[in-house]
Design a protein around this motif. Structure first.
Motif: not given
Length: 184
Positions: A77-84, A86-92, A127-136, A157-161
């Motif tokens: 689980q990650h609270s944001k994408e890697p990198g300077e 990096g976007s944050k998740p919309e749902h948790g 699946g979510a569109f993400s550019v920070g988690f490599k390799p896709d 959502p974190k609780a859904a996991i």
């Protein structure tokens, strides 16, 4: 007019016989890390594995057989994408998993969109569109003996996991049905 109906009926019968050359249903089974069978799923059921185990998908239809081994591992689980930037998740949280697909026989179209997150309450997330988690995990056509690996990402959502599962869709005509799950 009668010739047209007869030609249509002949085509329908030919198609029906061709479709009967195998059920075309995707079956699945789970193996342990050492390749030994852990649980075999009877036909028309859906296997459930633990994250890290390999699921074997088999489809034998229309005279073509495909066998694919799929492993979903390393759920993080990650609270944001890697990198300077990096976007944050919309749902948790971003749920990131490593996927390896090996085509053992026939052909298979590996695709990150073949996977879904299914919460305990049945809520499905694509699946979510993400550019920070490599390799896709890239969409790739595989032939016997070929493999592809990469990451898939879900914004959930974190609780859904807790109690959630990763679903892989079936092959061929079963593309819109669950073929197997990995329990988180």
């Amino acid at each position: 007019m009668r010739k047209i109906h007869l030609a249509g009926l002949t085509a329908l019968i030919t198609f029906s016989l061709a479709c009967g050359a195998g059920s075309g249903d995707t079956s699945s089974s789970v193996t342990g890390g050492d390749g030994t069978a852990v649980e075999a799923a009877p036909e028309k059921t859906t296997a459930t594995a633990k994250v890290g185990q390999t699921v074997t998908l088999t489809r034998d239809g229309l005279g073509e057989k495909s066998v694919v081994e799929v492993t979903v591992a390393n759920a993080k689980q990650h609270s944001k994408e890697p990198g300077e930037y990096g976007s944050k998740p919309e749902h948790g949280v971003f749920l990131v998993l490593d996927v390896t697909v090996v085509c053992k026989d026939g052909t298979y179209h590996a695709n990150p969109f073949n996977f879904k997150f299914v919460a305990k309450d049945g809520t499905v997330s694509e699946g979510a569109f993400s550019v920070g988690f490599k390799p896709d995990l890239n969409a790739t056509d595989l032939s016997s003996g070929q493999k592809v690996a990469g990451k898939i990402v879900f914004d959930v959502p974190k609780a859904a996991i807790t109690g959630g599962r990763i679903q892989i869709d079936g092959m061929g005509f079963d593309y819109d049905k669950p073929a197997a799950y990995w329990a988180l």
